[in-house]
Design a protein around this motif. Structure first.
Motif, PDB file in Angstrom:
ATOM      1  N   PRO A  81      -0.064  -8.732  33.085  1.00 37.26           N
ATOM      2  CA  PRO A  81      -0.101  -7.562  33.966  1.00 37.26           C
ATOM      3  C   PRO A  81       1.064  -7.615  34.956  1.00 37.26           C
ATOM      4  CG  PRO A  81      -1.719  -9.172  34.679  1.00 37.26           C
ATOM      5  CD  PRO A  81      -1.138  -9.700  33.390  1.00 37.26           C
ATOM      6  N   SER A  82       1.571  -6.457  35.339  1.00 35.56           N
ATOM      7  CA  SER A  82       2.722  -6.422  36.253  1.00 35.56           C
ATOM      8  C   SER A  82       2.431  -5.608  37.512  1.00 35.56           C
ATOM      9  CB  SER A  82       3.947  -5.853  35.531  1.00 35.56           C
ATOM     10  OG  SER A  82       3.664  -4.580  34.971  1.00 35.56           O
ATOM     11  N   LEU A  83       2.031  -4.358  37.379  1.00 36.12           N
ATOM     12  CA  LEU A  83       1.796  -3.499  38.546  1.00 36.12           C
ATOM     13  C   LEU A  83       0.350  -3.659  38.988  1.00 36.12           C
ATOM     14  CD1 LEU A  83       3.912  -1.751  39.914  1.00 36.12           C
ATOM     15  CD2 LEU A  83       2.958   0.237  38.767  1.00 36.12           C
ATOM     16  N   ARG A 449      12.100  -2.418  23.951  1.00 34.64           N
ATOM     17  CA  ARG A 449      11.710  -1.184  23.270  1.00 34.64           C
ATOM     18  C   ARG A 449      10.251  -1.199  22.846  1.00 34.64           C
ATOM     19  NH1 ARG A 449      17.225   0.109  19.716  1.00 34.64           N
ATOM     20  NH2 ARG A 449      18.465   0.775  21.531  1.00 34.64           N
ATOM     21  N   ARG A 450       9.555  -2.314  23.053  1.00 29.55           N
ATOM     22  CA  ARG A 450       8.110  -2.364  22.805  1.00 29.55           C
ATOM     23  C   ARG A 450       7.338  -1.577  23.865  1.00 29.55           C
ATOM     24  NH1 ARG A 450       6.682  -7.417  19.851  1.00 29.55           N
ATOM     25  NH2 ARG A 450       8.622  -8.448  19.283  1.00 29.55           N
ATOM     26  N   TYR A 451       7.962  -1.360  25.012  1.00 34.41           N
ATOM     27  CA  TYR A 451       7.287  -0.698  26.129  1.00 34.41           C
ATOM     28  C   TYR A 451       7.618   0.796  26.162  1.00 34.41           C
ATOM     29  CZ  TYR A 451       6.729  -5.495  27.838  1.00 34.41           C
ATOM     30  OH  TYR A 451       6.408  -6.829  27.955  1.00 34.41           O
ATOM     31  N   LYS A 452       6.749   1.550  26.798  1.00 33.78           N
ATOM     32  CA  LYS A 452       7.020   2.965  27.016  1.00 33.78           C
ATOM     33  C   LYS A 452       8.216   3.113  27.952  1.00 33.78           C
ATOM     34  CE  LYS A 452       2.387   4.920  26.355  1.00 33.78           C
ATOM     35  NZ  LYS A 452       1.296   5.710  26.996  1.00 33.78           N
ATOM     36  N   GLN A 453       9.206   3.880  27.515  1.00 31.02           N
ATOM     37  CA  GLN A 453      10.403   4.080  28.314  1.00 31.02           C
ATOM     38  C   GLN A 453      10.186   5.173  29.360  1.00 31.02           C
ATOM     39  OE1 GLN A 453      13.130   1.973  27.841  1.00 31.02           O
ATOM     40  NE2 GLN A 453      11.597   0.992  26.507  1.00 31.02           N
ATOM     41  N   ASP A 554      18.813  -3.366  39.436  1.00 35.95           N
ATOM     42  CA  ASP A 554      17.398  -3.731  39.380  1.00 35.95           C
ATOM     43  C   ASP A 554      16.804  -3.464  37.995  1.00 35.95           C
ATOM     44  OD1 ASP A 554      17.389  -4.610  41.959  1.00 35.95           O
ATOM     45  OD2 ASP A 554      16.526  -2.789  42.816  1.00 35.95           O
ATOM     46  N   PHE A 555      17.217  -2.344  37.372  1.00 36.13           N
ATOM     47  CA  PHE A 555      16.754  -2.067  36.013  1.00 36.13           C
ATOM     48  C   PHE A 555      17.188  -3.173  35.056  1.00 36.13           C
ATOM     49  CE2 PHE A 555      15.933   2.557  36.861  1.00 36.13           C
ATOM     50  CZ  PHE A 555      14.665   2.582  36.305  1.00 36.13           C
ATOM     51  N   PRO A 565       9.433  -0.594  31.861  1.00 34.48           N
ATOM     52  CA  PRO A 565      10.345   0.301  32.579  1.00 34.48           C
ATOM     53  C   PRO A 565       9.650   1.258  33.540  1.00 34.48           C
ATOM     54  CG  PRO A 565      10.979   0.139  30.275  1.00 34.48           C
ATOM     55  CD  PRO A 565       9.663  -0.562  30.405  1.00 34.48           C
ATOM     56  N   ARG A 566       8.480   1.760  33.154  1.00 35.06           N
ATOM     57  CA  ARG A 566       7.792   2.709  34.031  1.00 35.06           C
ATOM     58  C   ARG A 566       7.291   2.016  35.302  1.00 35.06           C
ATOM     59  NH1 ARG A 566       4.663   7.291  30.387  1.00 35.06           N
ATOM     60  NH2 ARG A 566       6.420   7.675  28.953  1.00 35.06           N
TER      61      ARG A 566
END
Length: 637
Positions: A81-83, A449-453, A554-555, A565-566
């Protein structure tokens, strides 16, 4: 000083040391022990499976940039988990604290800047503490909005996002200079809503350029942003389990010792013995000599032989010297000595441009007789230059050091660009071609690219809304801000035009040419006589590009650390807005509670609230905006 010492210690056994030696010209030697460190995966987890890319020739090659291949892991765990609740609490707290402290100390004689590295280290024990104390109860279990205040052990992805939030508060909000110039120096009206809109729009405008150019400056492996590798190595060091070596210290033990020692030492120059801030033996030996004061004073002269033991004075403008490589420190020292100890004294004693009529070291504005220039006398009721009053008062003069400072500023901008293209032009061209034409992506881009951009329309909408808010602000508050609508569009055009070339330079060479002098110069010729319009144009044209590059950097950090990314986008937007609000609130509070802040003539002797940075910004508004370059440096100057 504490976090610089800690960073140096933490990097002893990690790839960033190899990066520093190879990239900064200190030699390519690598020991077998260092090689073992590079090969060892530092973020092993026993409770979660680590996912790596499928074996392939591309994977074996890793990143085409050697420093990245040595430093950044090629594995990812998407289940981390991140956010989280911890991210928001610790990140928001760090952002607020850094914003308040940095803005509070910005007005002092020796501005103290605390970087996000301090928060990056400090939140580690707090994160683990919250993981052990906060309830792990799941709310709305089985629902789409299911969440938990404690989703498990404190992890590196949470740590990265907390640092991103803290980083938003670590930098000074450039638009605050506009507030200081108008309210403190010009003593004109600027309402809080107008100031708030200017601060927020200037800070957020850069998101638009970041969204437009992220495919060119983030995804390509050749756009590697060297500064981020230091952060990556520090994250890996802080999240590696370490046993105490025999007769040595762990990194956490070293941190505590360094923290206590630095905190105890600061009591000497900060409270018990303030003279340690600047000790000038030349002034002590010749206390009545004017020449000795001009040469030796560390606060009002050239500082020949002056010594400072206060860390805030050592790191006030150039940052921590412990984090700079030797060649950079040597170059700064040689350049400083040449300009300050050779060119300035020679120009002064040769009386170039009546230099001996004015102080040798001053950021003040003077008449031809050396008196303080009465700026308010040449401003009419509509906050515009009164030509007849200016002719009566006479031309404006600068101290020789201030004039040389502007000359060096123009020279540095052109020299930086030409140096990069002459010495690194072929490399930049090859990197740029590969970035724009690259079809084969590296392992980090494939993992991301596995994550929602972040959809492109998020950035476009944010950009359009921000430009519309800026147009509304400058039109509705035109009496206070003076900037015409075409000025906003021109500033946005300049920022957008320079973001890509300057971004390529920053992403490949770690050098970022500034646009502040060029923007005020352009507006000074196009629209002279309007000081606030000039500084607003400078801020919108310069800081939006700089903010865009900060967001892109930062990106790229999130790209290396495999942050969704989101989540990065949300953290950056929220952190930027929190930082803007706290910086402006702190400024408004200081201006209302400290009598005569920044007014050196009315402040009591020894007062620290002299605002050196804002004085220079105000002087620039007079030179380039109110009077204009044509009347100072052109035919009428």
């Amino acid at each position: 000083m504490c976090h610089s010492l800690i960073s140096n210690y933490l990097f002893q056994k990690f790839p960033v040391q190899l990066l520093a030696r190879c990239y900064m010209g200190l030699g390519p030697e690598m020991s077998a022990a260092a090689g073992d460190d590079v090969a060892a995966p530092l973020l092993r987890r026993t409770d979660r499976a680590s996912i790596s890319a499928e074996p392939s020739p591309e994977d074996e090659e890793n990143s085409p940039v050697e420093q990245v291949a040595l430093t950044v892991q090629t594995t990812d765990d998407p289940s981390l988990p991140s956010l989280t609740f911890r991210t928001w609490v610790l990140g928001s707290l760090a952002c607020v604290l850094l914003s308040f402290v940095n803005q509070f100390f910005w007005y002092r004689r020796e501005p103290l800047s605390i970087t996000s590295i301090a928060a990056q280290i400090a939140v580690v024990p707090l994160g683990h503490l919250m993981a052990s104390l906060v309830s792990a109860r799941v709310f709305f279990e089985g629902k789409i909005w299911e969440f938990s205040l404690n989703p498990g052990p404190f992890n590196v992805k949470e740590h990265v996002l907390i640092t991103i939030l803290a980083n938003a508060g670590a930098g000074n909000v450039y638009a605050i200079h506009i507030v200081s110039a108008i309210k403190i120096f010009y003593k004109k009206q600027l309402t809080f809503p107008a100031a708030l809109l200017v601060v927020i729009t200037t800070q957020v405008l850069g998101f638009g350029w970041a969204g437009i150019f992220r495919k060119y400056l983030v995804e390509p492996a050749t756009m590697w942003w060297p500064q981020n590798l230091v952060q990556v190595s520090l994250f890996r060091a802080l999240h590696e389990k370490e046993e105490r070596p025999k007769g040595g210290l762990t990194r956490n033990q070293f941190f505590l010792i360094a923290f206590i020692c630095s905190f105890g030492y600061y009591a000497l120059p900060g409270y018990l013995f303030p003279m340690l801030t600047s000790m000038s033996w030349i002034c002590w030996v010749f206390p009545t000599s004017v020449i000795a004061q001009q040469l030796g004073s560390g606060l009002h002269g050239l500082g020949v032989g002056a010594i400072g033991f206060d860390w805030s004075s050592i790191s006030s403008y150039l940052g921590s010297p412990l984090a700079s490589p030797w060649f950079a420190t040597a170059n700064i020292a040689v350049g400083f000595a040449l300009v300050t100890y050779v060119i300035t004294p020679i120009a002064y004693w040769l009386n170039l441009f009546k230099a001996r009529t004015f102080p040798i070291f001053s950021d003040g504005l003077f008449t031809s007789t050396g008196q303080k220039y009465n700026i308010s006398a040449v401003i009419d009721s509509s906050f515009h230059l009164d030509i007849q009053a200016y002719d009566h008062e006479g031309p404006l003069y600068l101290s020789i050091f201030f004039a040389i400072y502007y000359g060096v500023g123009f020279a540095c901008l052109t020299a930086t660009i030409f140096h990069v293209f002459l010495f690194h032009g072929r490399d930049i061209w090859q990197l740029s071609k590969s970035a724009f034409q690259e079809k084969k992506v590296d392992v980090h881009t494939r993992l991301m690219r596995r994550y929602k951009q972040v959809p492109e329309w998020w950035f476009i909408c944010l950009l359009l809304v921000n430009i519309a808010a800026t147009l509304f602000t400058c039109q509705y508050y035109n009496v206070q801000l003076q900037l015409p609508l075409w000025g906003i569009l021109l500033a946005c055009g300049l920022a957008m035009f320079f973001t890509l070339p300057v971004g390529v330079i920053a992403a490949t060479t770690n050098q970022t040419p500034a646009l502040n002098v060029i923007t005020e110069y352009i507006m000074g010729y196009i629209y002279p006589g309007y000081p606030v319009a000039n500084i607003c144009f400078k801020v919108y044209g310069y800081i939006s590009m700089k903010q865009g590059l900060t967001f892109l950097q930062d990106f790229k950090l999130g790209h290396y650390m495999k942050i969704p990314p989101r989540a990065m986008f949300v953290a950056q937007v929220v952190g930027t807005i929190i930082s803007a609000l706290v910086h402006l609130g702190t400024t408004w509070w200081l201006m209302s509670t400290i009598p005569d802040i920044c007014d050196r003539e009315l402040l009591p002797a020894g007062s620290p609230w002299t605002c050196p940075g804002d004085h220079v910004f105000y002087d620039a508004s007079v030179i380039w905006g109110l009077i204009g370059p044509y009347r100072i440096f052109g035919k009428l100057g």
